[in-house]
Write a protein that holds these residues in place. Structure first.
Motif, PDB file in Angstrom:
ATOM      1  N   LEU A   1       0.854  -1.197   0.000  1.00 50.53           N
ATOM      2  CA  LEU A   1       0.000   0.000   0.000  1.00 50.53           C
ATOM      3  C   LEU A   1       0.891   1.249   0.000  1.00 50.53           C
TER       4      LEU A   1
ATOM      5  N   ARG B   1       2.529   1.837  -3.402  1.00 52.47           N
ATOM      6  CA  ARG B   1       1.551   2.334  -4.372  1.00 52.47           C
ATOM      7  C   ARG B   1       1.352   3.848  -4.177  1.00 52.47           C
ATOM      8  N   ALA B   2       1.194   4.263  -2.912  1.00 54.66           N
ATOM      9  CA  ALA B   2       1.015   5.692  -2.620  1.00 54.66           C
ATOM     10  C   ALA B   2       2.269   6.474  -3.033  1.00 54.66           C
TER      11      ALA B   2
ATOM     12  N   LYS C   1       4.353   5.698  -5.492  1.00 53.91           N
ATOM     13  CA  LYS C   1       4.329   5.838  -6.957  1.00 53.91           C
ATOM     14  C   LYS C   1       3.403   6.966  -7.369  1.00 53.91           C
ATOM     15  N   GLN C   2       2.231   7.046  -6.710  1.00 58.24           N
ATOM     16  CA  GLN C   2       1.261   8.088  -7.048  1.00 58.24           C
ATOM     17  C   GLN C   2       1.848   9.467  -6.750  1.00 58.24           C
TER      18      GLN C   2
ATOM     19  N   SER D   1       4.594  10.430  -9.156  1.00 58.29           N
ATOM     20  CA  SER D   1       4.089  10.819 -10.458  1.00 58.29           C
ATOM     21  C   SER D   1       3.631  12.282 -10.447  1.00 58.29           C
ATOM     22  N   LEU D   2       3.075  12.734  -9.302  1.00 58.10           N
ATOM     23  CA  LEU D   2       2.715  14.159  -9.182  1.00 58.10           C
ATOM     24  C   LEU D   2       3.968  15.034  -9.169  1.00 58.10           C
TER      25      LEU D   2
ATOM     26  N   ILE E   1      -3.120  14.568  -0.061  1.00 60.75           N
ATOM     27  CA  ILE E   1      -3.857  13.311   0.089  1.00 60.75           C
ATOM     28  C   ILE E   1      -2.890  12.127   0.044  1.00 60.75           C
ATOM     29  N   TRP E   2      -1.954  12.194  -0.905  1.00 60.51           N
ATOM     30  CA  TRP E   2      -0.994  11.089  -1.050  1.00 60.51           C
ATOM     31  C   TRP E   2       0.020  11.105   0.068  1.00 60.51           C
TER      32      TRP E   2
ATOM     33  N   LYS F   1      -0.707  11.992   3.110  1.00 59.71           N
ATOM     34  CA  LYS F   1      -1.389  11.372   4.246  1.00 59.71           C
ATOM     35  C   LYS F   1      -1.387   9.850   4.128  1.00 59.71           C
ATOM     36  N   GLN F   2      -1.586   9.370   2.895  1.00 59.17           N
ATOM     37  CA  GLN F   2      -1.540   7.915   2.678  1.00 59.17           C
ATOM     38  C   GLN F   2      -0.150   7.374   3.024  1.00 59.17           C
TER      39      GLN F   2
ATOM     40  N   MET G   1       0.324   7.524   6.829  1.00 60.77           N
ATOM     41  CA  MET G   1      -0.524   6.525   7.482  1.00 60.77           C
ATOM     42  C   MET G   1       0.123   5.137   7.423  1.00 60.77           C
ATOM     43  N   ASN G   2       0.683   4.796   6.259  1.00 62.93           N
ATOM     44  CA  ASN G   2       1.291   3.475   6.114  1.00 62.93           C
ATOM     45  C   ASN G   2       2.742   3.436   6.600  1.00 62.93           C
TER      46      ASN G   2
END
Lengths: 360, 198
Positions: free
Chosen positions: A147, A150-151, A153-154, A157-158, A173-174, A176-177, A180-181
């Motif tokens: 998880l 993945r966050a 990578k997102q 990309s930004l 948002i990313w 925070k992800q 969180m993880n």
């Protein structure tokens, strides 16, 4: 529990392999290049669903074939891996939807020549050491790690498509992800290093008479990760990827107060690696209440007599040990089960003890 | 020899579909050639779908009549909306018959990797509906990284409004054995535990 039997089809240089294994120390002897490492690689793969030699499963398929199948009987549990483009894992014939759930069903700790990179290599090698070690007793860890990736990578990309000085909409948002993880990942890693240290210190001392320190190096300010992202935005946009987080963590090994990576001798580095693997095995025994199978692939080839003696004593604690080596003199050391791999007509043959040829 | 141009054009258009590569596209194209009647049936239903199906102007679900049957129904709780990623999620919840409110289909999830930002989702429409006055917004995106990120994004936007925001629970499937639950599910179930009241 111990591994009773192994089966392989089209794995590396084995066309078909059927082999019964024994508890105690199994010595796999043979010249270089006959397939000793391939044999222990099967055992390792059945535990972690990956090789210690290559990240690419295609490399494991026998030349000219399109698939491989391997399986092992561990007590009364059968673990099977089928590979043809995709990996399929079956535990007692039940297909596993998530590999992470079946990870380390057969607990294995392997000491291989590439392990020197744990001390000597890039940080990614040490993170992998921790990741695999933790996953052996805390399985959701792998899922949280994926998880997190993945966050990551997102967010990357930004960052890659952003221009300096401009706000990147929605990046928080990313972040925070990630935060969180990151938190359970870092907690698990710190806990792991603390426990590992506890087991590694006496093992390393018994091998060398020296002390070892193991420290966890944080790849970010985890108390204020969101703030750090905000402050370092410009730098991260320039670089085009995320510079802070568990994907930048590291481990530092110290002997005599200095970084082992920088100043220890080759011999000490090898003994650190050996101590780490034995410590992992002891820790796993404690946590899971069952002893892992130990694999030693070479690594011990150049140890002097005294160190070898010390190491053999440490191995006595384990129900099953597989040693792949070219050192013939090892068989004189005790009541070991001997497997001899030879090449005949380009195919490996295995002799077990005084028995006749066992497999092709 | 190359395949005829018209044939390649078909395989190329089939590859536009998600999950369909060159090999599968060719297999499909050959199949359609060998069974022309079935091929014609596909063409007909595709034409019908494309001309008759539209998106509901309220919830964004696929429908023949606009507004859709859920949005125009008089016996649903119009003060509750359930936010989902895609139309199939609405049908899944409807099939179960466990929800009596209205829906809001986002039409995707946030994913910078696929170039999807908030402006590509039906966020503005959602805010408009919340402003008109709602009691509860249930966020029912999947528990993936993108689903969680989107849920968080929606929560952050809606927290300034006077509306109760809830997130669907994640945990052990009913009738399942704890022994067989995968471990991240167990972890989430543990985190999301609730007080056991009478």
């Amino acid at each position: 529990m111990y591994l009773k039997s192994l089966y392989a089809k089209n794995f590396r240089n084995f066309k078909t392999l059927k082999l019964d294994l024994e508890p105690g120390i199994n010595l796999i002897l043979g010249d270089n290049g006959v397939g000793k490492t391939n044999l222990v690689e099967i055992v390792y793969f059945l535990s972690t669903f990956g090789s210690f030699r290559t990240p690419n499963d295609d490399d494991l398929v026998r030349f000219g074939e399109s698939y491989f199948i391997i399986s092992g009987m561990y007590g009364d549990v059968k673990v099977e891996v089928r590979y043809a483009d995709k990996k399929k894992v079956l535990v007692n014939k039940v297909k596993q939807e998530r590999l992470s759930n079946a990870f380390s069903t057969i607990p294995v700790i392997a000491l291989t020549s590439s392990d020197l990179e744990i001390v000597d290599g890039a940080p990614v090698r040490r993170r992998r050491f921790m990741n695999i070690g933790i996953s052996m007793y805390k399985r959701p860890y792998i899922d949280i790690l994926s998880l997190y990736s993945r966050a990551l990578k997102q967010r990357n990309s930004l960052l890659k498509h952003a221009t300096t000085g401009k706000e990147i909409s929605g990046i928080e948002i990313w972040e925070k992800q990630l935060a969180m993880n990151a938190s359970p990942i870092v907690t698990a890693r710190k806990d792991y290093i603390n426990r590992l240290l506890h087991y590694a210190v006496p093992v390393f001392y018994s091998l060398t008479g020296q002390d070892i320190e193991i420290a966890y190096k944080e790849g970010a300010d985890y108390e204020n990760l969101m703030e750090q992202f905000k402050q370092m935005r410009k730098k991260e946009i320039e670089r085009g990827y995320t510079l802070y987080g568990p994907h930048r963590d590291d481990i530092i090994f110290k002997t005599k107060g200095h970084s082992a990576k920088v100043s220890a001798s080759f011999g000490i580095k090898r003994l650190i690696t050996i101590a780490l693997r034995i410590a992992q095995a002891r820790m796993l025994t404690q946590i899971r209440g069952e002893e892992p199978i130990l694999i030693l692939d070479e690594m011990i080839g150049e140890l002097d007599k005294e160190k070898l003696e010390l190491l053999s004593d440490l191995l006595m604690d384990y129900e099953q040990v597989l040693i792949a080596t070219t050192r013939e003199d090892l068989q004189e050391r005790g009541d070991y089960n001997i497997y001899r791999i030879e090449e005949r007509d380009g195919a490996p043959f295995i002799r077990k003890g005084a028995e006749t040829i066992h497999s092709i | 020899m190359k395949p005829p141009r018209v044939f390649s054009r078909l395989t190329e258009s089939l590859q536009v579909l998600p999950g369909i590569g060159k090999k599968s596209a060719e297999r499909m194209a050959f199949y359609l050639l060998s069974y022309p009647e079935e091929g014609m049936m596909i063409v007909e239903s595709l034409e019908k779908v494309l001309s008759e199906i539209k998106f509901c102007s309220i919830c964004g679900n696929i429908t023949v009549e606009d507004p859709c049957s859920v949005c125009s129904s008089s016996d649903r709780d119009r003060k509750k909306i359930c936010i989902v990623e895609k139309p199939m999620d609405v049908f899944a919840i409807e099939r179960a018959g466990v929800f009596d409110g209205l829906y809001h289909v986002l039409g995707g999830l946030l994913s910078p990797l696929d170039g999807k930002g908030p402006e590509d989702l039906r966020i503005e429409e959602m805010v408009k509906r919340v402003k008109e006055g709602l009691n509860e917004v249930i966020i029912a995106t999947n528990p993936t990284t993108e689903g969680e990120a989107t849920a968080m994004f929606i929560r952050d936007i809606l927290k300034t409004f006077n509306v109760k925001i809830t997130r669907i629970a994640r945990g052990i499937p009913v009738g399942a054995d704890l022994d067989f639950a995968d471990e991240i599910t167990l972890l989430r179930a543990m985190e999301g535990r609730m007080e056991y009241k009478e």
